[in-house]
Write a protein that holds these residues in place. Structure first.
Motif, PDB file in Angstrom:
ATOM      1  N   VAL A   1       0.853  -1.189   0.000  1.00  0.00           N
ATOM      2  CA  VAL A   1       0.000   0.000   0.000  1.00  0.00           C
ATOM      3  C   VAL A   1       0.886   1.236   0.000  1.00  0.00           C
ATOM      4  O   VAL A   1       2.009   1.225   0.535  1.00  0.00           O
ATOM      5  CB  VAL A   1      -0.949   0.054   1.225  1.00  0.00           C
ATOM      6  N   ALA A   2       0.397   2.293  -0.606  1.00  0.00           N
ATOM      7  CA  ALA A   2       1.078   3.588  -0.585  1.00  0.00           C
ATOM      8  C   ALA A   2       0.050   4.668  -0.320  1.00  0.00           C
ATOM      9  O   ALA A   2      -1.074   4.614  -0.833  1.00  0.00           O
ATOM     10  CB  ALA A   2       1.788   3.845  -1.911  1.00  0.00           C
ATOM     11  N   ILE A   3       0.421   5.635   0.494  1.00  0.00           N
ATOM     12  CA  ILE A   3      -0.433   6.779   0.779  1.00  0.00           C
ATOM     13  C   ILE A   3       0.367   8.044   0.536  1.00  0.00           C
ATOM     14  O   ILE A   3       1.460   8.210   1.095  1.00  0.00           O
ATOM     15  CB  ILE A   3      -0.954   6.762   2.225  1.00  0.00           C
ATOM     16  N   VAL A   4      -0.145   8.918  -0.309  1.00  0.00           N
ATOM     17  CA  VAL A   4       0.478  10.216  -0.559  1.00  0.00           C
ATOM     18  C   VAL A   4      -0.392  11.262   0.116  1.00  0.00           C
ATOM     19  O   VAL A   4      -1.513  11.524  -0.321  1.00  0.00           O
ATOM     20  CB  VAL A   4       0.619  10.497  -2.070  1.00  0.00           C
ATOM     21  N   ASN A   5       0.105  11.841   1.177  1.00  0.00           N
ATOM     22  CA  ASN A   5      -0.695  12.753   2.002  1.00  0.00           C
ATOM     23  C   ASN A   5      -1.014  14.038   1.247  1.00  0.00           C
ATOM     24  O   ASN A   5      -0.112  14.733   0.768  1.00  0.00           O
ATOM     25  CB  ASN A   5       0.089  13.083   3.284  1.00  0.00           C
ATOM     26  N   GLY A   6      -2.302  14.333   1.107  1.00  0.00           N
ATOM     27  CA  GLY A   6      -2.740  15.586   0.492  1.00  0.00           C
ATOM     28  C   GLY A   6      -2.296  15.768  -0.939  1.00  0.00           C
ATOM     29  O   GLY A   6      -2.052  16.888  -1.380  1.00  0.00           O
ATOM     30  N   ALA A   7      -2.208  14.678  -1.702  1.00  0.00           N
ATOM     31  CA  ALA A   7      -1.649  14.736  -3.052  1.00  0.00           C
ATOM     32  C   ALA A   7      -2.418  15.666  -3.980  1.00  0.00           C
ATOM     33  O   ALA A   7      -1.844  16.263  -4.883  1.00  0.00           O
ATOM     34  CB  ALA A   7      -1.621  13.331  -3.660  1.00  0.00           C
ATOM     35  N   LEU A   8      -3.711  15.796  -3.765  1.00  0.00           N
ATOM     36  CA  LEU A   8      -4.530  16.557  -4.714  1.00  0.00           C
ATOM     37  C   LEU A   8      -5.043  17.864  -4.123  1.00  0.00           C
ATOM     38  O   LEU A   8      -6.046  18.401  -4.568  1.00  0.00           O
ATOM     39  CB  LEU A   8      -5.695  15.691  -5.203  1.00  0.00           C
ATOM     40  N   THR A   9      -4.363  18.375  -3.114  1.00  0.00           N
ATOM     41  CA  THR A   9      -4.730  19.658  -2.541  1.00  0.00           C
ATOM     42  C   THR A   9      -4.051  20.762  -3.328  1.00  0.00           C
ATOM     43  O   THR A   9      -2.839  20.741  -3.507  1.00  0.00           O
ATOM     44  CB  THR A   9      -4.294  19.752  -1.069  1.00  0.00           C
ATOM     45  N   GLY A  10      -4.816  21.723  -3.818  1.00  0.00           N
ATOM     46  CA  GLY A  10      -4.220  22.823  -4.558  1.00  0.00           C
ATOM     47  C   GLY A  10      -4.771  22.933  -5.962  1.00  0.00           C
ATOM     48  O   GLY A  10      -5.805  22.370  -6.300  1.00  0.00           O
ATOM     49  N   SER A  11      -4.052  23.663  -6.820  1.00  0.00           N
ATOM     50  CA  SER A  11      -4.496  23.895  -8.189  1.00  0.00           C
ATOM     51  C   SER A  11      -4.316  22.637  -9.018  1.00  0.00           C
ATOM     52  O   SER A  11      -3.648  21.687  -8.614  1.00  0.00           O
ATOM     53  CB  SER A  11      -3.682  25.027  -8.821  1.00  0.00           C
ATOM     54  N   GLN A  12      -4.897  22.634 -10.222  1.00  0.00           N
ATOM     55  CA  GLN A  12      -4.790  21.473 -11.096  1.00  0.00           C
ATOM     56  C   GLN A  12      -3.333  21.204 -11.450  1.00  0.00           C
ATOM     57  O   GLN A  12      -2.882  20.056 -11.467  1.00  0.00           O
ATOM     58  CB  GLN A  12      -5.617  21.708 -12.365  1.00  0.00           C
ATOM     59  N   THR A  13      -2.564  22.272 -11.744  1.00  0.00           N
ATOM     60  CA  THR A  13      -1.151  22.096 -12.070  1.00  0.00           C
ATOM     61  C   THR A  13      -0.391  21.523 -10.888  1.00  0.00           C
ATOM     62  O   THR A  13       0.404  20.594 -11.013  1.00  0.00           O
ATOM     63  CB  THR A  13      -0.521  23.431 -12.490  1.00  0.00           C
ATOM     64  N   SER A  14      -0.649  22.061  -9.707  1.00  0.00           N
ATOM     65  CA  SER A  14      -0.008  21.567  -8.499  1.00  0.00           C
ATOM     66  C   SER A  14      -0.411  20.130  -8.227  1.00  0.00           C
ATOM     67  O   SER A  14       0.408  19.309  -7.805  1.00  0.00           O
ATOM     68  CB  SER A  14      -0.369  22.461  -7.308  1.00  0.00           C
ATOM     69  N   ASN A  15      -1.696  19.827  -8.456  1.00  0.00           N
ATOM     70  CA  ASN A  15      -2.178  18.452  -8.287  1.00  0.00           C
ATOM     71  C   ASN A  15      -1.315  17.480  -9.069  1.00  0.00           C
ATOM     72  O   ASN A  15      -0.862  16.456  -8.559  1.00  0.00           O
ATOM     73  CB  ASN A  15      -3.618  18.320  -8.790  1.00  0.00           C
ATOM     74  N   THR A  16      -1.109  17.794 -10.340  1.00  0.00           N
ATOM     75  CA  THR A  16      -0.365  16.906 -11.221  1.00  0.00           C
ATOM     76  C   THR A  16       1.056  16.716 -10.718  1.00  0.00           C
ATOM     77  O   THR A  16       1.545  15.591 -10.602  1.00  0.00           O
ATOM     78  CB  THR A  16      -0.340  17.468 -12.653  1.00  0.00           C
ATOM     79  N   GLU A  17       1.725  17.800 -10.401  1.00  0.00           N
ATOM     80  CA  GLU A  17       3.121  17.723  -9.983  1.00  0.00           C
ATOM     81  C   GLU A  17       3.278  16.978  -8.659  1.00  0.00           C
ATOM     82  O   GLU A  17       4.153  16.121  -8.510  1.00  0.00           O
ATOM     83  CB  GLU A  17       3.701  19.133  -9.862  1.00  0.00           C
ATOM     84  N   ARG A  18       2.437  17.281  -7.691  1.00  0.00           N
ATOM     85  CA  ARG A  18       2.554  16.673  -6.368  1.00  0.00           C
ATOM     86  C   ARG A  18       2.181  15.199  -6.397  1.00  0.00           C
ATOM     87  O   ARG A  18       2.828  14.367  -5.758  1.00  0.00           O
ATOM     88  CB  ARG A  18       1.691  17.423  -5.366  1.00  0.00           C
ATOM     89  N   ALA A  19       1.117  14.885  -7.113  1.00  0.00           N
ATOM     90  CA  ALA A  19       0.678  13.492  -7.176  1.00  0.00           C
ATOM     91  C   ALA A  19       1.717  12.623  -7.865  1.00  0.00           C
ATOM     92  O   ALA A  19       2.045  11.530  -7.390  1.00  0.00           O
ATOM     93  CB  ALA A  19      -0.661  13.397  -7.895  1.00  0.00           C
ATOM     94  N   VAL A  20       2.246  13.087  -8.979  1.00  0.00           N
ATOM     95  CA  VAL A  20       3.268  12.324  -9.700  1.00  0.00           C
ATOM     96  C   VAL A  20       4.518  12.174  -8.848  1.00  0.00           C
ATOM     97  O   VAL A  20       5.094  11.084  -8.761  1.00  0.00           O
ATOM     98  CB  VAL A  20       3.599  12.998 -11.041  1.00  0.00           C
ATOM     99  N   ALA A  21       4.945  13.258  -8.195  1.00  0.00           N
ATOM    100  CA  ALA A  21       6.119  13.181  -7.319  1.00  0.00           C
ATOM    101  C   ALA A  21       5.889  12.181  -6.186  1.00  0.00           C
ATOM    102  O   ALA A  21       6.788  11.421  -5.814  1.00  0.00           O
ATOM    103  CB  ALA A  21       6.443  14.561  -6.759  1.00  0.00           C
TER     104      ALA A  21
END
Length: 211
Positions: free
Chosen positions: A177-197
């Motif tokens: 299992v993997a959990i990325v804390n708050g991955a989709l919080t923020g703008s759409q551009t930020s969402n993409t960058e943070r989630a992928v990272a």
């Protein structure tokens, strides 16, 4: 038969930060936390193929009926997350197939609309995508306990790595299992960058996922 499961604990323990304190993060992305856990007795190299859904689903309080598709996250962010999962699995030597080709593994990405990852949802949540998902079939975490997430940001990302070749007491094995804390919080551009990272970091933390 109704199936429910609870994903139990990791308190991420993010501190309340004072805006006037020197040397503290100025951007929410610097506070991202990636948690991973796995079955230490499982050989990830025993499988060769994997499948991932076409969308990242949203887990919320809205009831889902058997055969009904759940809500999905934004298309752009979802494609970025799925692309990151796909790329990492291909780089580890696995081959992607569709869900009807009897894959060895499936990876299920979902986003929670709450600040707690204390999940409890019905078995049919994935039956719109997983072929022949039997009534009452659920998940088990052999050899480890997923963390209790008592405090995470809304829109955190959960990825479950499911072994489709093994069942225990009519439950499919979730071996990572993997959990990325708050991955989709923020703008759409930020969402993409943070989630992928976050997805990439989850695989960096998991060298045992290797063909």
């Amino acid at each position: 038969m109704k199936f429910k499961f609870t994903l139990i604990a990791l308190a991420f323990g993010l501190l309340v930060l004072s805006s006037c304190a020197p040397g503290l993060p100025e951007d929410v992305t610097t506070l991202d936390v990636v948690y991973t856990n796995f079955n230490p007795n499982f050989d990830f190299g025993q499988g060769t193929t994997f499948a991932i859904p076409e969308n990242v689903v949203i887990i919320s309080d809205i009831p889902i009926q058997p055969g009904q598709q759940p809500p999905f996250i934004d298309f752009v962010a979802g494609r970025s997350i799925l692309g990151a999962i796909r790329t990492n699995m291909l780089q580890r030597g696995f081959t992607q197939v569709n869900q009807f080709a009897d894959p060895d593994f499936i990876l299920l990405p979902s986003v929670v609309e709450d600040n707690s990852l204390l999940f409890e949802y019905d078995w049919w949540f994935w039956d719109w995508w997983i072929p022949n998902l039997g009534a009452g079939l659920g998940w088990t975490y052999p050899g480890y306990q997923p963390a209790i997430v008592t405090s995470v940001s809304t829109e955190s990302l959960l990825i479950q790595f499911v072994n489709m070749k093994a069942t225990t007491n009519d439950k499919l094995e979730v071996d990572w299992v993997a959990i990325v804390n708050g991955a989709l919080t923020g703008s759409q551009t930020s969402n993409t960058e943070r989630a992928v990272a976050g997805v990439n970091q989850a695989f960096v933390q998991s060298p045992y996922i290797q063909k």
